[in-house]
Design an enzyme around this catalytic site. Structure first.
Site, PDB file in Angstrom:
ATOM      1  N   HIS A 221       0.849  -1.203   0.000  1.00  0.00           N
ATOM      2  CA  HIS A 221       0.000   0.000   0.000  1.00  0.00           C
ATOM      3  C   HIS A 221       0.878   1.244   0.000  1.00  0.00           C
ATOM      4  O   HIS A 221       2.078   1.159   0.255  1.00  0.00           O
ATOM      5  CB  HIS A 221      -0.898   0.034   1.251  1.00  0.00           C
ATOM      6  CG  HIS A 221      -0.121   0.208   2.518  1.00  0.00           C
ATOM      7  ND1 HIS A 221       0.589  -0.822   3.107  1.00  0.00           N
ATOM      8  CD2 HIS A 221       0.097   1.294   3.307  1.00  0.00           C
ATOM      9  CE1 HIS A 221       1.198  -0.376   4.182  1.00  0.00           C
ATOM     10  NE2 HIS A 221       0.929   0.908   4.336  1.00  0.00           N
ATOM     11  N   ASP A 223       0.734   5.074   1.973  1.00  0.00           N
ATOM     12  CA  ASP A 223       0.019   5.730   3.075  1.00  0.00           C
ATOM     13  C   ASP A 223      -0.718   6.957   2.518  1.00  0.00           C
ATOM     14  O   ASP A 223      -0.240   7.598   1.588  1.00  0.00           O
ATOM     15  CB  ASP A 223       1.002   6.166   4.171  1.00  0.00           C
ATOM     16  CG  ASP A 223       1.661   4.976   4.882  1.00  0.00           C
ATOM     17  OD1 ASP A 223       1.207   3.828   4.703  1.00  0.00           O
ATOM     18  OD2 ASP A 223       2.643   5.213   5.622  1.00  0.00           O
ATOM     19  N   HIS A 277       4.803   0.154  -0.145  1.00  0.00           N
ATOM     20  CA  HIS A 277       5.529  -0.652   0.847  1.00  0.00           C
ATOM     21  C   HIS A 277       4.643  -1.739   1.448  1.00  0.00           C
ATOM     22  O   HIS A 277       3.424  -1.714   1.282  1.00  0.00           O
ATOM     23  CB  HIS A 277       6.106   0.258   1.935  1.00  0.00           C
ATOM     24  CG  HIS A 277       5.082   1.078   2.669  1.00  0.00           C
ATOM     25  ND1 HIS A 277       4.473   2.195   2.121  1.00  0.00           N
ATOM     26  CD2 HIS A 277       4.533   0.944   3.894  1.00  0.00           C
ATOM     27  CE1 HIS A 277       3.609   2.700   2.977  1.00  0.00           C
ATOM     28  NE2 HIS A 277       3.612   1.966   4.075  1.00  0.00           N
TER      29      HIS A 277
HETATM   30  C1  OGA Z   1       1.626   0.817   8.061  1.00  0.00           C
HETATM   31  C2  OGA Z   1       2.907   0.216   7.608  1.00  0.00           C
HETATM   32  C3  OGA Z   1       4.964  -0.938   8.067  1.00  0.00           C
HETATM   33  C4  OGA Z   1       5.732  -1.540   9.188  1.00  0.00           C
HETATM   34  O1  OGA Z   1       1.184   0.475   9.175  1.00  0.00           O
HETATM   35  O2  OGA Z   1       1.067   1.649   7.304  1.00  0.00           O
HETATM   36  O3  OGA Z   1       3.235   0.388   6.461  1.00  0.00           O
HETATM   37  O4  OGA Z   1       6.965  -1.563   9.099  1.00  0.00           O
HETATM   38  N1  OGA Z   1       3.675  -0.474   8.464  1.00  0.00           N
HETATM   39  O5  OGA Z   1       5.134  -1.996  10.155  1.00  0.00           O
HETATM   40 NI    NI Z   2       2.174   2.076   5.572  1.00  0.00          NI
END
Ligand code: OGA
Ligand code: NI
Length: 335
Positions: A221, A223, A277
């Site tokens: 996704h 953010d 990511h």
């Molecule tokens: C999120 C995310 C990544 C992580 O919560 O949006 O991308 O390293 N987390 O936990």
């Molecule tokens: Ni994230």
């Protein structure tokens, strides 16, 4: 129906994960993905000589353009405070399950604050190997302590202190990112609401997973935030998509990981990249992470900064309030 917590499933001592957690072949992660040297920025240089300031602004700008993610050190948030933030988060997840359930959120009804586990959208829908805690952290006028953990008792104080400190880092980064676009130092902060900018705190809890090669923590996704500032415990797991490959982000002690989110991509008219990511999980270790999402208030209209537009650079994104942007993205609709 009470949600099934991943932490409870993991505590059951299973050897194979339930089928809802098994990803399709093409989604399965390489756990030995090559590690990426994402840019590492020394923020103390922003307070040094004008030359160093200029050089660091350029470093931050190119990291935001090429990667959409970088790590910062000498950011001003003390090691001790990060350690305390991690300790109170871990203490919460170590509480008895019944006690954690008293904070259960109701995401289906749009009430995300509290303790949660992502639900599948349909019967075949896959789940991530993670539980979370989520609450608004800032501004103080909108903090609702009823939705924050009351145990450990120092949770609130530590989290408020972290919020104040992280705000200082966010302000410096937004200034540098504004200057790099040729804008006034305060432009991006104002575009996301100035003093009304909001911060959301999420704690991701990824229990040990008997078959980490089949599962994902959070699915790929971007953010929605302007910036996300994330610290994790020492267990690696964050991966970013770069030049068509998934690469692992190295754990750097005491660094804060900065993600560029959709909001800055829109404001910069596509110049800054919203990083795609995901996270992977570990066979025998608990991974935890603490992202803080910096977002505009819902009624703020988001559109490319007009100073960046001309006949050769038309707006690439339609203007929308942040609330509408969020609703459209969540529901996968245009309007
Ligand atoms: C999120 C995310 C990544 C992580 O919560 O949006 O991308 O390293 N987390 O936990
Ligand atoms: Ni994230």
């Amino acid at each position: 129906m009470a949600a099934v917590r991943v932490q409870s499933i993991a505590m059951g001592g299973i050897e194979a994960i339930p089928s809802q957690f098994i990803r399709a072949n093409h989604e399965r992660p390489a756990l030995n993905a090559p590690s990426a040297k994402i840019p590492l920025i020394d923020m103390s240089k922003l307070d040094a000589s004008p030359d160093l300031l200029q050089q660091t602004v350029a470093e931050i700008g190119s990291a935001a353009q090429e990667w959409g993610i970088f790590q910062v050190v000498n950011h001003g948030v003390s090691e001790d405070l990060i350690r305390r933030l991690q300790a109170v988060g871990k203490e919460f997840f170590d509480l008895p399950q019944e006690e954690k359930e008293t904070y259960a959120n109701n995401a289906e009804e749009g009430n995300l604050e509290g303790y949660g586990t992502k639900l599948a959208h349909n019967i075949e829908g896959k789940l991530g190997w993670t539980d979370y805690y989520f609450h608004l952290l800032w501004p103080p006028s909108r903090q609702n302590f009823n939705t924050w953990p009351r145990r450990p008792s120092s949770y609130r104080e530590v989290c408020e202190e972290y919020g104040r400190e992280i705000m200082g880092v966010v302000d410096k980064l937004l200034s540098a990112l504004s200057i790099n676009l040729g804008l006034q130092e305060c432009s991006l902060k104002e575009a996301i609401g100035g003093e009304n900018m909001e911060m959301e705190m999420k704690i991701n809890y990824y229990p040990p997973c008997p078959q980490p090669e089949l599962a994902l923590g959070v699915v790929p996704h971007t953010d929605m935030s302007a910036l996300t500032l994330l610290v994790s415990n020492q267990v690696p797991g964050l991966q970013v998509h770069k030049d068509s490959n998934w690469v692992a982000v190295d754990y750097v002690p005491n660094a804060i990981i900065v993600h560029i989110g959709d909001t800055l991509q829109i404001l910069s008219n596509g110049k800054y990249k919203n990083v795609f990511h995901r996270s992977v999980v570990s066979k025998d270790k608990v991974r935890m992470s603490w992202p803080v999402f910096c977002i505009p208030p819902g009624n703020k209209v988001l559109a490319p900064m007009k100073e960046l537009l001309d006949d050769h650079s038309p707006a690439l994104f339609a203007a929308k309030t942040f609330a509408d942007y969020r609703r459209c993205k969540i529901n996968k609709v245009d309007k």
